[in-house]
Write an enzyme that holds these catalytic residues in place. Structure first.
Site, mmCIF file in Angstrom:
data_model
loop_
_atom_site.group_PDB
_atom_site.id
_atom_site.type_symbol
_atom_site.label_atom_id
_atom_site.label_comp_id
_atom_site.label_asym_id
_atom_site.label_seq_id
_atom_site.Cartn_x
_atom_site.Cartn_y
_atom_site.Cartn_z
ATOM 1 N N ASP A 1 -4.625 6.676 2.001
ATOM 2 C CA ASP A 1 -5.072 5.353 1.597
ATOM 3 C C ASP A 1 -6.577 5.288 1.840
ATOM 4 O OD1 ASP A 1 -5.682 2.354 1.930
ATOM 5 O OD2 ASP A 1 -3.577 2.304 1.345
ATOM 6 N N HIS B 1 0.809 -1.219 0.000
ATOM 7 C CA HIS B 1 0.000 0.000 0.000
ATOM 8 C C HIS B 1 0.844 1.272 0.000
ATOM 9 C CE1 HIS B 1 -4.280 -1.354 0.813
ATOM 10 N NE2 HIS B 1 -3.595 -2.479 0.783
ATOM 11 N N ASP C 1 -8.681 -9.443 -2.638
ATOM 12 C CA ASP C 1 -9.257 -9.216 -3.958
ATOM 13 C C ASP C 1 -8.773 -10.217 -4.998
ATOM 14 O OD1 ASP C 1 -6.626 -8.253 -3.953
ATOM 15 O OD2 ASP C 1 -7.060 -6.776 -5.498
ATOM 16 N N TRP D 1 -3.266 -7.246 -7.591
ATOM 17 C CA TRP D 1 -3.646 -6.235 -8.573
ATOM 18 C C TRP D 1 -2.446 -5.691 -9.329
ATOM 19 C CZ3 TRP D 1 -7.407 -5.170 -11.493
ATOM 20 C CH2 TRP D 1 -7.505 -3.929 -12.141
#
Length: 457
Positions: free
Chosen positions: A120, A22, A376, A355
């Site tokens: 974030d 992140h 995810d 991702w």
């Protein structure tokens, strides 16, 4: 309260989530925005350990970016059990107060009042914090994953109402009532939506985030509008301003990294689209029996390979595998992934479907074999396999020898693989167009720069 100043120059406070992948992309975006707007000051906040790690490879920050350490939430004398959720929970519980103290310090040192909070997206309290600071401070959060994952969190309440009761009995049902998810099943959703411990701190954080993001002044995403127009249009209808600024590795290419283990010279000797590149990211690894199955499938089909595998996991490979395949492939602890995926010899990518890896394989034009783990990743895999049709999901979600052999044959030898390469090339072309000067992502990046660099209202 944050001390006001008389300086009207913009001051952006950047709040990083210090876990996983992140903080690094948020720092990279901050670097890019700082170059676009030299008169804007950026204060970047992260925990000491996170800042130390990401700043070690970002030593040439622009002069208008200053990093600050904030408390990680660990009480004095606290003994961790080794559970990352525990570490994350302590940080999240203290984050609002820790960031406020950090912002106050940055205002005092810079002499500039904060004009924008860029955070974030996990920090659902961003809007509240902006209002506490006052003076028209904007909240502009960054969603690090894909648009489909973001949609799942925006629709959490709707999904929970629609699938109330024993959701395990309905896990194969399609989410056809949600735009863009007609091929997505309930079981593909990230933990925290309807599966997992919904009362955990992390699940509650995601739920609050989904409720808070429509209140943000803008949300920006590391994706591109043309990847899936249905999601793009729906997100624009749900959020005040939704800016796709990716693939960010094309908008602002990362610094060149050394090819320590000679991957590229090795690939130069291989045939076109013949090599399997294997990497499951930095945080996950398949079970030992899955590593054995994958190794046996590679050896059985004599597929040339580059396998990024940590040294401590090599013990799980079959006896003699490294010796018998030393002319067939290389097993290394780290690979320059973007370079590898961009090489013409690579024909398939075996991945956890994170991702960033998904975007890199689109930019590289390489079809995918998906072995997702959590978060995810299952949703990304479903998009890859059933929506964009640029890869396959391993049967049952577990690596098995015969299933892997079938995947290799399909992608590397059969017509299916040729069609996948054609479809992924089309997505690559769309990504390149989006990040060209007049493209949608480039326009959105300039709009993002304009927003965060605006003086206080």
């Amino acid at each position: 309260m944050t001390k006001p100043t008389t300086d009207d120059h913009p001051h952006v406070a950047v709040l990083a989530f210090p876990f996983g992948t992140h903080a690094a992309p948020l720092l990279s975006i901050t670097h890019h925005l700082a170059a676009l707007s030299p008169s804007t000051h950026f204060s970047f906040f992260g925990t000491p350990s996170s800042n130390s790690f990401i700043l070690s490879s970002n030593t040439n920050l622009p002069p208008n970016v200053k990093p600050y350490d904030v408390w990680d939430g660990t009480p004095d004398g606290y003994a961790y059990t080794g559970d990352v959720q525990e570490e994350m929970g302590l940080f999240i519980s203290a984050a609002h107060e820790s960031f406020r103290k950090g912002v106050d310090r940055a205002v005092e040192e810079s002499g500039r009042r904060v004009s924008c909070l860029m955070s974030d997206a996990f920090f659902w309290f961003g809007k509240e914090m902006a209002e506490e600071i006052g003076g028209g401070v904007m909240w502009v959060p960054f969603w690090t994953a894909g648009p489909h994952a973001l949609s799942s969190h925006l629709y959490t309440d709707f999904i929970r109402e629609s699938f109330a009761g024993d959701v395990t009995q309905r896990e194969d049902e399609l989410l056809s009532s949600i735009p863009g998810m007609s091929r997505v099943r309930v079981c593909d959703l990230p933990e925290g939506v309807v599966f997992g411990r919904l009362d955990s701190l992390f699940s509650q954080m995601l739920h609050k985030m989904g409720q808070a993001l429509p209140k943000a002044d803008a949300v920006f995403i590391n994706s591109f509008e043309e990847l899936d127009p249905t999601f793009t249009n729906d997100l624009k209808s749900k959020l005040k301003c939704c800016l796709n600024i990716g693939p960010f590795n094309l908008i602002s290419p990362p610094a060149q990294v050394p090819d320590t283990y000679g991957c590229i010279p090795w690939l130069d000797k291989q045939q076109l689209a013949s090599v399997a590149y294997v990497s499951f990211g930095s945080a996950t690894i398949p079970l030992p029996h899955e590593l054995v199955a994958l190794a046996e499938a590679l050896e059985d089909r004599k597929v040339p390979f580059i396998w990024s595998l940590k040294d401590n996991a090599k013990v799980h490979l079959p006896d003699g595998f490294l010796e018998t395949t030393k002319f067939q492939g290389i097993v290394i602890p780290w690979a320059p992934q973007a370079k590898v995926l961009g090489h013409k010899a690579v024909g398939v990518f075996i991945t956890h479907c994170g991702w960033n890896s998904l975007l890199e394989t689109i930019v590289g034009g390489v079809p995918v074999i998906c072995r997702p783990f959590y978060g995810d990743q299952r949703l990304n895999a479903r998009m890859i396999g059933d929506v964009w049709k640029i890869g396959v999901i391993v049967n049952g979600g577990v690596l098995a020898k015969e299933a892997m052999i079938d995947c290799f044959d399909k992608i590397l030898l059969q017509e299916d693989g040729k069609q996948m390469r054609g479809r992924i090339k089309s997505l690559k072309d769309l990504a390149l167009a989006a990040t060209a000067y007049k493209g949608s992502s480039s326009d959105n990046m300039r709009e993002l720069s304009r927003l965060v660099s605006s003086p206080c209202k």
